[in-house]
Write an enzyme that holds these catalytic residues in place. Structure first.
Site, PDB file in Angstrom:
ATOM      1  N   ARG A  27       0.662  -1.260  -0.294  1.00  0.00           N
ATOM      2  CA  ARG A  27      -0.083  -0.015   0.104  1.00  0.00           C
ATOM      3  C   ARG A  27       1.124   1.265  -0.051  1.00  0.00           C
ATOM      4  O   ARG A  27       2.015   1.747   0.676  1.00  0.00           O
ATOM      5  CB  ARG A  27      -0.672  -0.062   0.815  1.00  0.00           C
ATOM      6  CG  ARG A  27      -1.792   1.317   1.589  1.00  0.00           C
ATOM      7  CD  ARG A  27      -3.000   1.237   2.165  1.00  0.00           C
ATOM      8  NE  ARG A  27      -2.008   1.182   4.027  1.00  0.00           N
ATOM      9  CZ  ARG A  27      -3.992   0.039   4.452  1.00  0.00           C
ATOM     10  NH1 ARG A  27      -4.635   0.232   3.874  1.00  0.00           N
ATOM     11  NH2 ARG A  27      -3.112   0.614   5.592  1.00  0.00           N
ATOM     12  N   ARG A  50      -0.787  -6.431  13.975  1.00  0.00           N
ATOM     13  CA  ARG A  50      -1.784  -5.224  14.168  1.00  0.00           C
ATOM     14  C   ARG A  50      -2.691  -5.841  13.092  1.00  0.00           C
ATOM     15  O   ARG A  50      -4.188  -6.115  14.765  1.00  0.00           O
ATOM     16  CB  ARG A  50      -1.589  -3.944  12.505  1.00  0.00           C
ATOM     17  CG  ARG A  50      -1.284  -2.812  12.954  1.00  0.00           C
ATOM     18  CD  ARG A  50      -0.314  -2.571  11.816  1.00  0.00           C
ATOM     19  NE  ARG A  50      -1.838  -1.890  11.097  1.00  0.00           N
ATOM     20  CZ  ARG A  50      -0.832  -1.228   9.737  1.00  0.00           C
ATOM     21  NH1 ARG A  50       0.113  -1.730   8.747  1.00  0.00           N
ATOM     22  NH2 ARG A  50      -2.393  -0.874   8.996  1.00  0.00           N
TER      23      ARG A  50
HETATM   24  P1  ADP Z   1      -5.663   0.198   9.425  1.00  0.00           P
HETATM   25  O1  ADP Z   1      -7.104   0.213   9.218  1.00  0.00           O
HETATM   26  O2  ADP Z   1      -5.004  -0.356   8.011  1.00  0.00           O
HETATM   27  O3  ADP Z   1      -4.832  -1.175  10.270  1.00  0.00           O
HETATM   28  P2  ADP Z   1      -5.596   2.924  10.314  1.00  0.00           P
HETATM   29  O4  ADP Z   1      -4.976   3.938   9.674  1.00  0.00           O
HETATM   30  O5  ADP Z   1      -7.631   2.336  10.543  1.00  0.00           O
HETATM   31  O6  ADP Z   1      -5.285   1.525  10.094  1.00  0.00           O
HETATM   32  O7  ADP Z   1      -5.158   2.844  11.635  1.00  0.00           O
HETATM   33  C1  ADP Z   1      -4.176   3.085  12.751  1.00  0.00           C
HETATM   34  C2  ADP Z   1      -3.382   2.769  13.421  1.00  0.00           C
HETATM   35  O8  ADP Z   1      -4.334   4.109  14.309  1.00  0.00           O
HETATM   36  C3  ADP Z   1      -3.841   1.810  14.761  1.00  0.00           C
HETATM   37  O9  ADP Z   1      -2.709   0.518  13.856  1.00  0.00           O
HETATM   38  C4  ADP Z   1      -3.958   2.182  16.131  1.00  0.00           C
HETATM   39  O10 ADP Z   1      -2.648   2.716  16.373  1.00  0.00           O
HETATM   40  C5  ADP Z   1      -4.314   3.263  15.922  1.00  0.00           C
HETATM   41  N1  ADP Z   1      -5.995   3.748  15.891  1.00  0.00           N
HETATM   42  C6  ADP Z   1      -6.479   3.820  15.007  1.00  0.00           C
HETATM   43  N2  ADP Z   1      -7.927   3.743  14.742  1.00  0.00           N
HETATM   44  C7  ADP Z   1      -8.441   3.396  16.630  1.00  0.00           C
HETATM   45  C8  ADP Z   1      -8.935   2.975  17.587  1.00  0.00           C
HETATM   46  N3  ADP Z   1     -10.812   3.591  17.065  1.00  0.00           N
HETATM   47  N4  ADP Z   1      -8.485   2.476  18.308  1.00  0.00           N
HETATM   48  C9  ADP Z   1      -6.979   2.683  19.019  1.00  0.00           C
HETATM   49  N5  ADP Z   1      -6.375   2.604  17.852  1.00  0.00           N
HETATM   50  C10 ADP Z   1      -6.407   3.680  17.229  1.00  0.00           C
END
Ligand code: ADP
Ligand code: ZN
Length: 215
Positions: free
Chosen positions: A128, A172
């Protein structure tokens, strides 16, 4: 009113579907990951706190996320609906969302759950690339920009997110399995969960989502 929640592991295509729904229905996509990355880039107190969790592929603590989302969902553009991408990610966050919804006199209309096998997720995440300026999403082999390294939409140089490497992606996905997967049952019990096989490709998933939204 359209209040939509997208659920699924990292790399399951939530961001791609959110962008399509925004385009087709004019409701804002609220992506916690994007908001957090903006805070990291701007060096806000929240960003400074969140950064280490994000780079390790761990979740940012619930209290920070819940406060952040409470503010965001009170903004004007969210009055007529929204697409939640990346929130809630824990049961505590889902309960906070339920409280928020109860106070504002509404409920979620749809929860769309995107599934894909782990090897597909990892390959998608590792390949990505994203545009830091307009948010467009690319993939090195499956969906490269027309000019290598340059965003088709706005011309900015595309980048790889710090956490989009195979190793952090593994973690993740593990974190997702442990902390976010219980939400599937949570929303199944409410009777609003619909599952789509994201390995079918984003266009087929998009068509299926459109069918549900039109019904
Ligand atoms: P992806 O879905 O590809 O993991 P995101 O951009 O949604 O990517 O999230 C990136 C990072 O941001 C996560 O790995 C986490 O550290 C943090 N994060 C995002 N949304 C949340 C949430 N709702 N609660 C806790 N951490 C979050
Ligand atoms: Zn761009």
């Amino acid at each position: 009113m359209n209040r939509i929640l997208l659920l699924g592991a990292p790399g399951s295509g939530k961001g791609t579907q959110a962008a399509k729904i925004t385009q087709n229905y004019g409701i804002p996509a609220i992506a916690t990951g994007d908001i957090l990355r903006e805070n990291v880039a701007a060096g806000t107190p929240l960003g400074l706190e969140a950064k280490r969790y994000m780079e390790a592929g761990e979740l940012v603590p619930d209290d920070l996320i819940i406060a952040l989302m409470n503010d965001r969902m009170h903004e004007d553009d969210a009055k007529n609906g929204y697409i939640l991408d990346g929130f809630p990610r824990t049961i505590a966050q889902a309960e906070a969302l339920d409280e928020f919804l109860a106070k504002s006199g509404g409920e979620l209309d749809h929860v769309f759950y995107l599934t894909a096998p782990k090897d597909v997720l990892i390959a998608r995440i590792a390949g990505r690339r994203v545009c830091p300026q307009c948010g467009a999403i690319y993939h090195m082999t499956r969906f490269p920009p027309k000019t290598p390294g340059v965003c088709d939409v706005c011309g900015a140089a595309i980048i790889q997110r710090k956490d989009d490497n195979a190793e952090t992606a593994e973690n993740r996905i593990d974190v997702y399995e442990r902390q976010t997967k219980p939400l599937i049952e949570y929303y199944e019990k409410k009777g609003i969960l619909m599952t789509f096989d994201s390995a079918l490709g984003s266009e087929i998933v998009q068509a299926k989502i459109d069918e549900v939204m039109a019904a």
